[in-house]
Design an enzyme around this catalytic site. Structure first.
Site, PDB file in Angstrom:
ATOM      1  CE  LYS A 175      -3.752  -2.343   2.387  1.00 10.09           C
ATOM      2  NZ  LYS A 175      -4.438  -2.537   3.677  1.00 10.09           N
ATOM      3  CG  HIS A 191       1.368  -9.729  18.349  1.00 10.00           C
ATOM      4  ND1 HIS A 191       1.303 -10.289  19.593  1.00 10.00           N
ATOM      5  CD2 HIS A 191       2.679  -9.644  18.045  1.00 10.00           C
ATOM      6  CE1 HIS A 191       2.518 -10.547  20.028  1.00 10.00           C
ATOM      7  NE2 HIS A 191       3.385 -10.155  19.108  1.00 10.00           N
TER       8      HIS A 191
END
Length: 129
Positions: free
Chosen positions: A64, A112
């Site tokens: 991206k 995470h």
């Protein structure tokens, strides 16, 4: 100067399901998406799926940030261990796109928690003229 910014989030359970699949399918997924160094690093850990999910998110975030160049492969973006922090190494189409943009430095952060892994990639450099 910031030349690109990308972010991605991956559910760890999605990667767990893939890793629990038929061995041939698992091998295809891992070889298509991760380099040998990444596989060795992730497979050595108890939290294997979490490590794979974070690296997959980094690859998506990098794509991206680079503007999703045509022909980019997951293995064109490799997450390696730096001195305490992850580092992205670019190859192939990703490296070509970064050079065309004028990228001098690629910054990545992985995280995470709560069953998700996320990554943010920042491309720094001088705009190509």
């Amino acid at each position: 100067m910031i030349l690109g910014l990308g972010m991605d989030v991956v559910e760890v359970a999605r990667i767990e399901r893939i890793l629990a699949g038929p061995p041939a399918r698992v091998d295809r997924f891992l070889e298509r998406c991760f380099t040998a160094r990444e596989r060795a690093y992730c497979d050595a850990a108890r939290d294997r799926a979490t490590r794979y999910a974070a690296r997959f998110a980094a690859k998506e975030a990098a794509s991206k940030a680079l503007g999703a160049p045509a022909g980019i492969r997951f293995t064109d973006v490799e997450v390696v261990r730096g001195a305490g922090a992850p580092v992205l190494e670019l190859a192939g189409v990703a490296a070509t796109a970064a050079a065309r943009l004028g990228v001098r430095r690629v910054l990545v952060t992985l995280t995470h928690d709560g069953g998700v892994a996320a990554a943010t990639v920042v491309l720094d450099g001088e705009e190509a003229r």
